[in-house]
Design a protein around this motif. Structure first.
Motif, mmCIF file in Angstrom:
data_model
loop_
_atom_site.group_PDB
_atom_site.id
_atom_site.type_symbol
_atom_site.label_atom_id
_atom_site.label_comp_id
_atom_site.label_asym_id
_atom_site.label_seq_id
_atom_site.Cartn_x
_atom_site.Cartn_y
_atom_site.Cartn_z
ATOM 1 N N TYR A 128 0.865 -1.163 0.000
ATOM 2 C CA TYR A 128 0.000 0.000 0.000
ATOM 3 C C TYR A 128 0.914 1.229 0.000
ATOM 4 N N GLY A 160 -3.242 -5.659 5.648
ATOM 5 C CA GLY A 160 -4.252 -6.424 6.349
ATOM 6 C C GLY A 160 -3.750 -7.203 7.541
ATOM 7 N N ASP A 161 -2.473 -7.198 7.776
ATOM 8 C CA ASP A 161 -1.903 -8.008 8.853
ATOM 9 C C ASP A 161 -2.012 -7.295 10.190
ATOM 10 N N SER A 162 -2.016 -8.079 11.278
ATOM 11 C CA SER A 162 -2.072 -7.454 12.600
ATOM 12 C C SER A 162 -0.811 -6.671 12.910
ATOM 13 N N ASN A 163 0.294 -7.022 12.257
ATOM 14 C CA ASN A 163 1.547 -6.290 12.462
ATOM 15 C C ASN A 163 1.726 -5.155 11.461
ATOM 16 N N TYR A 164 0.660 -4.783 10.809
ATOM 17 C CA TYR A 164 0.709 -3.748 9.782
ATOM 18 C C TYR A 164 1.369 -2.480 10.294
ATOM 19 N N GLN A 165 2.334 -1.989 9.529
ATOM 20 C CA GLN A 165 3.031 -0.764 9.894
ATOM 21 C C GLN A 165 3.244 0.078 8.646
ATOM 22 N N LEU A 166 3.479 1.355 8.858
ATOM 23 C CA LEU A 166 3.886 2.243 7.775
ATOM 24 C C LEU A 166 5.385 2.487 7.883
#
Lengths: 116, 113
Positions: free
Chosen positions: A32, A98-104
């Motif tokens: 993304y 979509g992951d629980s560990n999603y980070q920017l």
């Protein structure tokens, strides 16, 4: 490791001229992609985002960005800048989607200076 | 506007003192994040939370702790502030799928003398 590069620390553009801010990322899959803008002393405002579909995305304030997979780039453009566009612009990559560990992951920013 | 407030907005403190920053959201988002922003570094993730009492470390977590006892509040604590923690701190929430866009609070400017 994932990374985001904004090669230009500062860019100076005359009012009314066109603008392109560069963003390159390093990531194994299609991430993304986001552009945010930060006016002096303010928080970050989302300009636009890409997550799938048409590779040319339109945002607020007349900005657009194009995702180029082959170049791992997501450059921000505006056909005619206004003095109010003077701000700092940040490119960011979101992973894993979509992951629980999603980070920017963030670029270091490009400061846009507008010449009258 | 994602309904995010941060307090205080500005704080000056001395080295060695504890400091707590508060992030409050009104829209029941599950995920919340704390970042710090320093010139030339963009934003760097300190800690994040994926639910009440569920937190994890980010890239620059040393010297910071967090707590989330309610969905709406995410607290960042500097146990013993140092001058290297002088920064602008931003809280963010993670919006809904599919894009998981993050929305930011107004920031807290912290100066450690």
């Amino acid at each position: 490791a994932q990374s985001v590069t904004q090669p230009d620390i500062h860019i100076t553009v005359s009012e009314g001229a066109s603008l392109e801010l560069r963003c390159n990322y390093s990531y194994g899959a299609t991430p993304y992609l986001f552009w945010y803008v930060q006016s002096p002393g303010q928080g970050l405002q989302l300009l636009l985002k890409y997550f799938s579909g048409d590779t040319l995305v339109q945002g607020i304030k007349g900005f657009e960005a194009e995702f180029k997979r082959s170049q791992s780039s997501f450059n921000l453009r505006k056909p005619s800048v206004h003095w109010s566009d003077a701000a700092e612009y940040f490119c960011a990559v979101g992973h894993p989607p979509g992951d629980s560990n999603y980070q920017l992951i963030w670029g270091a920013g490009t400061k846009l200076i507008i010449k009258p | 506007d994602a309904g995010i407030t941060q307090s205080p907005r500005h704080k000056v403190t001395e080295t060695g003192t504890p400091v707590t920053l508060r992030c409050h959201q009104t829209e029941n988002h599950r995920y919340m994040y704390w970042y710090r922003q320093d010139p030339g570094h963009g934003l760097r993730l300190i800690h994040y939370s994926y639910g009440v009492k569920d937190t994890d470390k980010g890239e620059v977590s040393d010297g910071y702790s967090v707590s989330r006892s309610k969905t709406e509040d995410f607290l960042l604590t500097l146990e013993s502030a140092t001058s290297s923690q002088t920064s602008v701190y931003f809280c963010a929430i993670r919006g809904v799928r599919p894009t998981d866009t993050q929305y930011f609070g107004p920031g807290t400017r912290l100066t450690v003398l």
